[in-house]
Design a protein around this motif. Structure first.
Motif, mmCIF file in Angstrom:
data_model
loop_
_atom_site.group_PDB
_atom_site.id
_atom_site.type_symbol
_atom_site.label_atom_id
_atom_site.label_comp_id
_atom_site.label_asym_id
_atom_site.label_seq_id
_atom_site.Cartn_x
_atom_site.Cartn_y
_atom_site.Cartn_z
ATOM 1 N N ILE A 220 23.752 23.041 -63.474
ATOM 2 C CA ILE A 220 24.925 22.349 -64.007
ATOM 3 C C ILE A 220 24.786 20.858 -63.738
ATOM 4 N N CYS A 221 24.808 20.064 -64.804
ATOM 5 C CA CYS A 221 24.623 18.622 -64.682
ATOM 6 C C CYS A 221 25.873 17.840 -65.058
ATOM 7 N N GLY A 222 26.963 18.522 -65.357
ATOM 8 C CA GLY A 222 28.189 17.824 -65.698
ATOM 9 C C GLY A 222 29.164 18.752 -66.404
ATOM 10 N N VAL A 223 30.333 18.227 -66.691
ATOM 11 C CA VAL A 223 31.342 18.981 -67.430
ATOM 12 C C VAL A 223 31.949 18.096 -68.506
ATOM 13 N N ILE A 224 32.470 18.738 -69.541
ATOM 14 C CA ILE A 224 33.297 18.048 -70.524
ATOM 15 C C ILE A 224 34.587 18.847 -70.672
ATOM 16 N N PHE A 225 35.623 18.187 -71.138
ATOM 17 C CA PHE A 225 36.912 18.845 -71.348
ATOM 18 C C PHE A 225 37.228 18.830 -72.836
ATOM 19 N N GLN A 226 37.710 19.969 -73.344
ATOM 20 C CA GLN A 226 38.029 20.057 -74.754
ATOM 21 C C GLN A 226 39.190 21.018 -74.981
ATOM 22 N N VAL A 227 39.882 20.821 -76.094
ATOM 23 C CA VAL A 227 41.007 21.688 -76.441
ATOM 24 C C VAL A 227 40.477 23.043 -76.884
ATOM 25 N N ASP A 228 41.065 24.104 -76.357
ATOM 26 C CA ASP A 228 40.667 25.470 -76.686
ATOM 27 C C ASP A 228 41.302 25.874 -78.019
ATOM 28 N N LEU A 229 40.454 26.225 -78.980
ATOM 29 C CA LEU A 229 40.937 26.640 -80.300
ATOM 30 C C LEU A 229 41.695 27.959 -80.268
ATOM 31 N N TYR A 230 41.379 28.803 -79.311
ATOM 32 C CA TYR A 230 41.794 30.197 -79.397
ATOM 33 C C TYR A 230 42.911 30.593 -78.431
ATOM 34 N N THR A 231 43.284 29.703 -77.529
ATOM 35 C CA THR A 231 44.284 30.045 -76.528
ATOM 36 C C THR A 231 45.524 29.198 -76.716
ATOM 37 N N ARG A 232 46.663 29.859 -76.843
ATOM 38 C CA ARG A 232 47.936 29.159 -76.921
ATOM 39 C C ARG A 232 48.724 29.447 -75.652
ATOM 40 N N LEU A 233 49.340 28.403 -75.121
ATOM 41 C CA LEU A 233 50.158 28.557 -73.934
ATOM 42 C C LEU A 233 51.546 29.046 -74.323
ATOM 43 N N HIS A 234 52.174 29.815 -73.446
ATOM 44 C CA HIS A 234 53.536 30.261 -73.693
ATOM 45 C C HIS A 234 54.479 29.074 -73.586
ATOM 46 N N SER A 235 55.477 29.022 -74.451
ATOM 47 C CA SER A 235 56.395 27.892 -74.437
ATOM 48 C C SER A 235 57.785 28.346 -74.842
#
Length: 267
Positions: A220-235
């Protein structure tokens, strides 16, 4: 720009520390980072905060396209980079004078969020139109707040120093030197507020996930952050609202996952 905060205040995503925990490059301490930044600048403003936290801004080569500024209003510190296209409208909305800069507009937007709750964080930032990035710190409450525009028009990176401090900078080379592999681009269209998760202000019902990047040896040489297409949070819909404030169209800001990337939920 440079901003450094102790981990107990910042409480960044744990995934930022993963490359260092795998025994890769060592990163600098807070003192070394500040000294390196001082030595690289001829004109520098440093705001020393409690517990060795600080925010610093260099005036060297200040860009006309993406100007940098730092302001302090009522113990709220803000470094702002870029421009807002709707500054005039925002000044009128918040009752500010015509001379109010973008940084002051952001501070006022934060104060509205803080003092007139409930007011959705994502909705406040969503009103900002343009290319921008900012880091804000409320010294009275110990609140850290950072955001980057939805197009990623202004550079913003974050990482972990060797002593656990959270580091923000608009200079990718500097933060790589300071944090080793424990750094990542701050994802476009996202906000970070200590005490809550990193989230998208355009798509607040979709989780922002960390993806591991691997080198040719599978390390592992690093991480990136991205929006998940498939997961919706409860609201829960806001009462009195005609529509949900989350857009239906979802975008992955940092690009599709590649074969050499792993979702850090697996770790």
């Amino acid at each position: 720009m440079l901003a450094v905060f102790e981990k107990s205040i910042a409480k960044p995503p744990e995934e930022l520390s993963l490359p260092s925990s795998m025994g890769l490059e060592k990163s600098m301490t807070r003192e070394q980072i500040l000294e390196n930044f001082r030595s690289s600048c001829t004109e520098l403003t440093v705001c020393n905060l409690a517990n060795r936290n600080f925010m610093a801004l260099s005036e060297d080569d200040n860009s006309f396209e993406h100007p940098r500024s730092i302001v302090v209003v009522d113990d709220v510190f803000c470094i702002f980079i870029g421009t807002l296209e709707n500054t005039s409208d925002l000044r009128r909305h918040y009752g500010l004078q015509r001379q109010a800069t973008e940084a002051i507009v952001v501070v006022e937007a934060y104060k509205v969020l803080r003092d007139r709750a409930p007011y959705p964080t994502d909705q406040v930032i969503k009103d900002l139109q343009g290319n921008f990035a900012f880091v804000l710190f409320d010294a009275a409450s110990g609140t850290l707040f950072a955001a980057r525009d939805r197009n990623g028009g202004v550079e913003l990176h974050w990482g972990l120093a060797g002593d656990g401090y959270l580091v923000f900078s608009n200079n990718p080379n500097f933060i790589k030197e300071a944090c080793g592999n424990s750094h990542s681009p701050f994802p476009p269209g996202c906000i970070f507020k200590n005490g809550s998760e990193l989230k998208s202000f355009d798509h607040p019902l979709h989780k922002v996930r960390a993806i591991a990047r691997e080198d040719d040896n599978g390390s592992i040489c690093g991480v990136i952050f991205q929006v998940d297409l498939y997961t919706r949070l409860h609201s829960i819909l806001r009462t009195g609202s005609a529509a949900n404030w989350a857009d239906e169209t979802v975008v992955i800001f940092e690009g599709e996952s590649r074969p050499d990337e792993k979702d850090l939920n697996a770790f």
